[in-house]
Design an enzyme around this catalytic site. Structure first.
Site, PDB file in Angstrom:
ATOM      1  N   GLU A  60      39.930  35.782  35.639  1.00  0.00           N
ATOM      2  CA  GLU A  60      40.956  35.980  36.659  1.00  0.00           C
ATOM      3  C   GLU A  60      41.321  34.636  37.287  1.00  0.00           C
ATOM      4  O   GLU A  60      40.512  33.704  37.302  1.00  0.00           O
ATOM      5  CB  GLU A  60      40.424  36.934  37.738  1.00  0.00           C
ATOM      6  CG  GLU A  60      41.449  37.288  38.806  1.00  0.00           C
ATOM      7  CD  GLU A  60      40.993  38.408  39.724  1.00  0.00           C
ATOM      8  OE1 GLU A  60      41.808  38.870  40.547  1.00  0.00           O
ATOM      9  OE2 GLU A  60      39.826  38.839  39.617  1.00  0.00           O
ATOM     10  N   ASN A 207      45.490  47.613  38.504  1.00  0.00           N
ATOM     11  CA  ASN A 207      44.105  47.272  38.823  1.00  0.00           C
ATOM     12  C   ASN A 207      43.792  47.736  40.237  1.00  0.00           C
ATOM     13  O   ASN A 207      44.496  47.355  41.180  1.00  0.00           O
ATOM     14  CB  ASN A 207      43.884  45.757  38.733  1.00  0.00           C
ATOM     15  CG  ASN A 207      42.529  45.352  39.313  1.00  0.00           C
ATOM     16  OD1 ASN A 207      41.508  45.484  38.654  1.00  0.00           O
ATOM     17  ND2 ASN A 207      42.512  44.884  40.558  1.00  0.00           N
ATOM     18  N   GLU A 208      42.778  48.547  40.381  1.00  0.00           N
ATOM     19  CA  GLU A 208      42.298  48.975  41.699  1.00  0.00           C
ATOM     20  C   GLU A 208      43.467  49.307  42.625  1.00  0.00           C
ATOM     21  O   GLU A 208      43.537  48.843  43.768  1.00  0.00           O
ATOM     22  CB  GLU A 208      41.381  47.910  42.299  1.00  0.00           C
ATOM     23  CG  GLU A 208      40.091  47.748  41.531  1.00  0.00           C
ATOM     24  CD  GLU A 208      39.087  46.795  42.188  1.00  0.00           C
ATOM     25  OE1 GLU A 208      39.365  46.288  43.302  1.00  0.00           O
ATOM     26  OE2 GLU A 208      38.032  46.564  41.587  1.00  0.00           O
ATOM     27  N   TYR A 284      29.999  47.117  40.731  1.00  0.00           N
ATOM     28  CA  TYR A 284      29.303  45.858  40.946  1.00  0.00           C
ATOM     29  C   TYR A 284      27.899  46.116  41.489  1.00  0.00           C
ATOM     30  O   TYR A 284      27.684  47.045  42.272  1.00  0.00           O
ATOM     31  CB  TYR A 284      30.071  44.973  41.929  1.00  0.00           C
ATOM     32  CG  TYR A 284      31.294  44.328  41.335  1.00  0.00           C
ATOM     33  CD1 TYR A 284      31.191  43.164  40.576  1.00  0.00           C
ATOM     34  CD2 TYR A 284      32.552  44.890  41.503  1.00  0.00           C
ATOM     35  CE1 TYR A 284      32.319  42.568  40.023  1.00  0.00           C
ATOM     36  CE2 TYR A 284      33.683  44.301  40.954  1.00  0.00           C
ATOM     37  CZ  TYR A 284      33.554  43.136  40.215  1.00  0.00           C
ATOM     38  OH  TYR A 284      34.666  42.555  39.657  1.00  0.00           O
ATOM     39  N   GLU A 339      35.416  46.079  34.936  1.00  0.00           N
ATOM     40  CA  GLU A 339      34.824  45.133  35.899  1.00  0.00           C
ATOM     41  C   GLU A 339      33.416  45.605  36.204  1.00  0.00           C
ATOM     42  O   GLU A 339      33.223  46.710  36.707  1.00  0.00           O
ATOM     43  CB  GLU A 339      35.621  45.057  37.206  1.00  0.00           C
ATOM     44  CG  GLU A 339      36.878  44.221  37.133  1.00  0.00           C
ATOM     45  CD  GLU A 339      37.510  43.984  38.496  1.00  0.00           C
ATOM     46  OE1 GLU A 339      36.758  43.824  39.496  1.00  0.00           O
ATOM     47  OE2 GLU A 339      38.746  43.966  38.564  1.00  0.00           O
ATOM     48  N   GLN A 388      32.423  37.393  36.137  1.00  0.00           N
ATOM     49  CA  GLN A 388      33.530  36.984  35.284  1.00  0.00           C
ATOM     50  C   GLN A 388      33.041  35.926  34.307  1.00  0.00           C
ATOM     51  O   GLN A 388      31.881  35.552  34.323  1.00  0.00           O
ATOM     52  CB  GLN A 388      34.679  36.475  36.127  1.00  0.00           C
ATOM     53  CG  GLN A 388      35.357  37.558  36.941  1.00  0.00           C
ATOM     54  CD  GLN A 388      36.620  37.055  37.626  1.00  0.00           C
ATOM     55  OE1 GLN A 388      37.119  35.961  37.394  1.00  0.00           O
ATOM     56  NE2 GLN A 388      37.146  37.873  38.521  1.00  0.00           N
TER      57      GLN A 388
END
Length: 531
Positions: A60, A207-208, A284, A339, A388
Site C-alpha cells: 500500500e 476496501n473496508e 489483525y 489483510e 504488508q
C-alpha cells in the site's frame, strides 16, 4: 456459536496437515522434554489443494512501503531496474510471490488512477490523508506497479476505488490495463510505454467500505458493489474464458458480520449482469485496540497475548464460512483474507501514521500459525495477503536507504514455499497445552501436504517458549528441511545483525518405520518426509 468455537478449537488441537519426521536438532540443553507426541498423517491426501494465492502479499502507499521500500527512482544510486530496487526484487522472487494487492488498503478508496500515469513531471502531488499526512507524488503508478509485479513473478491484485471513485473511472482503468484492441485507452497506454495489455487476475471491489472506504452500511455497499461489478470488464484475450478475473467483494473484520451476510444474500439472488468470485475477511493480531503490544523487549506474557489473538483466526474463518455455506453450499465463492498480520505499537520516534514496527521471532511464529489455519480451511480460503510487504506492519523486508534486512516472517514464507498448490493431508495429534498467566494455548500446531511431485511436507510450530517437543511420526524414516528459532521470542534481525533469526538446516533419520522429531522451543520447522 459455542459449537463453532468448539469445532475451531478441535481443529487447532487435532487437525492440521502433516507428514512425518525424525530426530531433529537445536533443543535447548538441560530442558526436560515433555512426553513424545504421536503425529499421524493420513496415508493418502484427502484434503483440498492449498491454493498458492494464500501466500500473497500486500503493498500500500503507506509510510516507506512503496517509496524507499520498492521504488527508489531510475536515478537512484541504489541498484535498480527502471526505478525498482534490485535487492528487494531478488529477495521476493525467492518467495515465489503469487500475487500482490495494490494500491491499498484505505489508500485505494482515495486513489484515482490517472494521477499515476504519464510523464513524471505531470503527475499529481497530493497529501496522503490516510497515512501520515505526507505528500504522495504518484511516481509509482499503474505502469510501475505492473513492472514490479512482473519483475518478482507475481500476479496483480488491483483494488478499485468504490469509496470516492465512480464505476466509470474503474471501468476505464480496467480497459486501460487490459484492452488489446485499438481503443483510445489502449493507445494511451501504448503512448505511456506499454503496447501489450496486462492481465489482471484479481480485482478488489473496494476496501473496508464499512470504515475508511466510505462508512457505508452493508446494504448501501452491496448496491454500489453490484453497480461496479456490472460495468467493470476485463478485455484481456487470455482472460475471456479460462483464467477469468476473480472479483472480491468486501466482507468483514471481526465485528462486521452484516457485510458478509448482505453480500452473500445479494449474490444468491443475482441477475445475469453481475457476479463475484469471493468475499474478503480482514483480521489483525493486535492484542487489543488501539495496537499497543511492543514490537521488541517483550516477555512471555505479551508473547502469549499475541498468539492467543492470532489463533482466533480459526474461529473467524469458521464463522464466515458458516454464513457463506447457507447461501453457497457448493463453495463456489472463496474467502480472501486479503489483510492479515501483526499490528503492533509503532517504533519509537517514527511517524505513527507510517505503521513502522520491528519483526521478531514471535511474528514469524504468528505467520506460521496463520498459514496453517488457512491451509486447514483451504476448501474456502483461496487468497490471503499479509500486511504488508516492506517496512509496514508485519513486513517481509525492512529497508533503510541502500540497506536491506529479511525478517523472521520472510523466512517463514520462504520455508513454506513447498506448500503452494500442494494437497492437504489430514493430521491427527494431541497438541498438549502451554499456559502463560490467564492464557492457555496449544503447545504445538502442525500441517502436512503432498506436493505435485508426490513429496510429503510437514510444518510444525512449537509455541512453547521454553521447552522443546518430541514428535513420533509413523510411516516415515527420514526427514530433511529447516527450523527457525532464536534465543528469545523477541529476537529480531537488525541491519547490524541481519542473521540473528535465520533458518538452520535440519536432517533426521530413524532405524525403524517411525521417525522421532525433536522440535526446539519457540520454533517453526518445515521438513520433507521420506518413507
Amino acid at each position: 456459536m459455542k459449537l463453532l468455537i468448539h469445532l475451531a478449537r478441535s481443529r487447532i488441537l487435532a487437525w492440521a496437515a502433516g507428514a512425518s519426521l525424525t530426530a531433529l536438532m537445536v533443543c535447548a540443553p538441560g530442558l526436560a522434554q515433555p512426553k513424545p507426541i504421536e503425529l499421524a498423517i493420513a496415508a493418502d491426501p484427502t484434503g483440498p489443494v492449498i491454493d498458492r494465492h494464500i501466500f500473497g502479499q500486500f503493498a500500500e502507499h503507506l509510510g516507506t512501503g512503496i517509496y524507499g521500500g520498492v521504488w527508489v527512482g531510475r536515478d537512484s544510486p541504489i541498484p535498480n531496474v527502471r526505478g525498482i530496487r534490485t535487492d528487494v526484487v531478488t529477495a521476493l522472487r525467492a518467495l515465489k510471490v503469487p500475487n500482490v494487492r495494490w494500491p491499498g488498503g484505505c489508500f485505494a478508496d482515495e486513489y484515482h488512477w490517472r494521477d499515476g500515469i504519464g510523464p513524471a513531471d505531470r503527475r499529481r502531488i497530493q497529501i496522503n490523508g490516510n497515512w501520515g499526512g505526507v505528500p504522495e507524488p504518484n511516481a509509482f503508478g499503474t505502469h510501475e506497479f505492473m513492472d514490479f509485479a512482473e519483475q518478482i513473478g507475481a500476479e496483480a491484485f488491483i483494488s478499485v476505488n468504490i469509496g470516492s471513485g465512480t464505476a466509470a473511472e474503474a471501468a476505464q482503468w480496467l480497459e486501460y490495463m487490459t484492452a488489446e484492441q485499438d481503443t483510445t485507452l489502449a493507445r494511451e497506454r501504448a503512448a505511456n510505454g506499454r503496447a501489450a495489455p496486462w492481465k489482471v487476475p484479481i480485482l478488489g471491489l473496494g476496501n473496508e467500505n464499512w470504515g475508511c472506504g466510505g462508512s457505508m452500511s452493508a446494504g448501501h455497499y452491496v448496491e454500489e458493489m453490484k453497480r461496479f461489478a456490472s460495468f467493470i470488464r476485463n478485455f484481456h484475450p487470455a482472460q475471456r474464458e479460462t483464467g477469468r478475473m476473480k472479483r472480491i467483494a468486501v466482507g468483514w473484520d471481526s465485528d462486521r458480520l452484516d457485510y458478509t451476510e448482505e453480500v452473500m444474500k445479494a449474490w444468491q439472488s443475482r441477475v445475469y449482469s453481475w457476479d463475484i468470485e469471493g468475499v474478503s475477511l480482514h483480521k489483525y493480531t493486535t492484542g487489543g485496540w488501539p495496537p499497543r503490544l511492543p514490537a521488541t523487549g517483550f516477555g512471555h506474557d505479551e508473547y502469549a497475548i499475541a498468539l492467543t489473538d492470532a489463533l482466533t483466526m480459526e474461529t473467524l474463518l469458521a464463522r464466515q464460512s458458516a454464513i457463506m455455506d447457507r447461501y453457497d453450499p457448493g463453495k463456489k465463492l472463496a474467502i480472501a483474507v486479503d489483510e492479515w498480520g501483526v499490528w503492533l505499537a509503532p517504533n519509537p520516534g517514527s511517524n505513527p501514521g507510517f505503521l513502522q514496527q520491528q519483526n521478531s521471532l514471535r511474528d514469524g511464529i504468528v505467520a506460521a500459525l496463520n498459514l496453517n489455519i488457512f491451509a486447514r480451511h483451504a476448501d474456502r480460503v483461496k487468497i490471503a495477503n499479509v500486511a504488508q510487504m516492506i517496512n509496514v506492519l508485519q513486513a517481509m523486508i525492512l529497508t533503510d536507504g541502500g540497506r536491506m534486512v529479511l525478517t523472521p516472517t520472510y523466512h517463514v514464507f520462504r520455508m513454506y514455499v513447498p506448500f503452494q498448490d500442494a494437497q492437504l493431508m489430514p493430521v491427527r495429534f494431541a497438541a498438549g497445552r502451554y499456559g502463560e498467566g490467564a492464557h492457555a494455548l496449544p503447545r504445538i500446531d502442525a500441517m502436512a501436504a503432498r506436493d505435485k511431485s508426490g513429496q510429503v511436507w510437514l510444518a510444525v510450530v512449537n509455541i512453547d517458549p521454553e521447552a522443546g517437543t518430541s514428535l513420533t511420526v509413523p510411516g516415515y524414516r527420514t526427514a530433511a528441511g529447516e527450523v527457525l528459532t532464536a534465543p528469545r521470542v523477541d529476537s529480531i534481525n537488525s541491519f547490524a545483525m541481519p542473521a540473528a533469526v535465520a533458518p538452520r538446516p535440519l536432517r533426521a533419520g530413524g532405524s525403524g518405520p517411525t521417525l522421532t522429531l525433536v522440535v526446539p522451543a519457540r520454533s517453526v520447522a518445515v521438513v520433507k518426509l521420506s518413507p
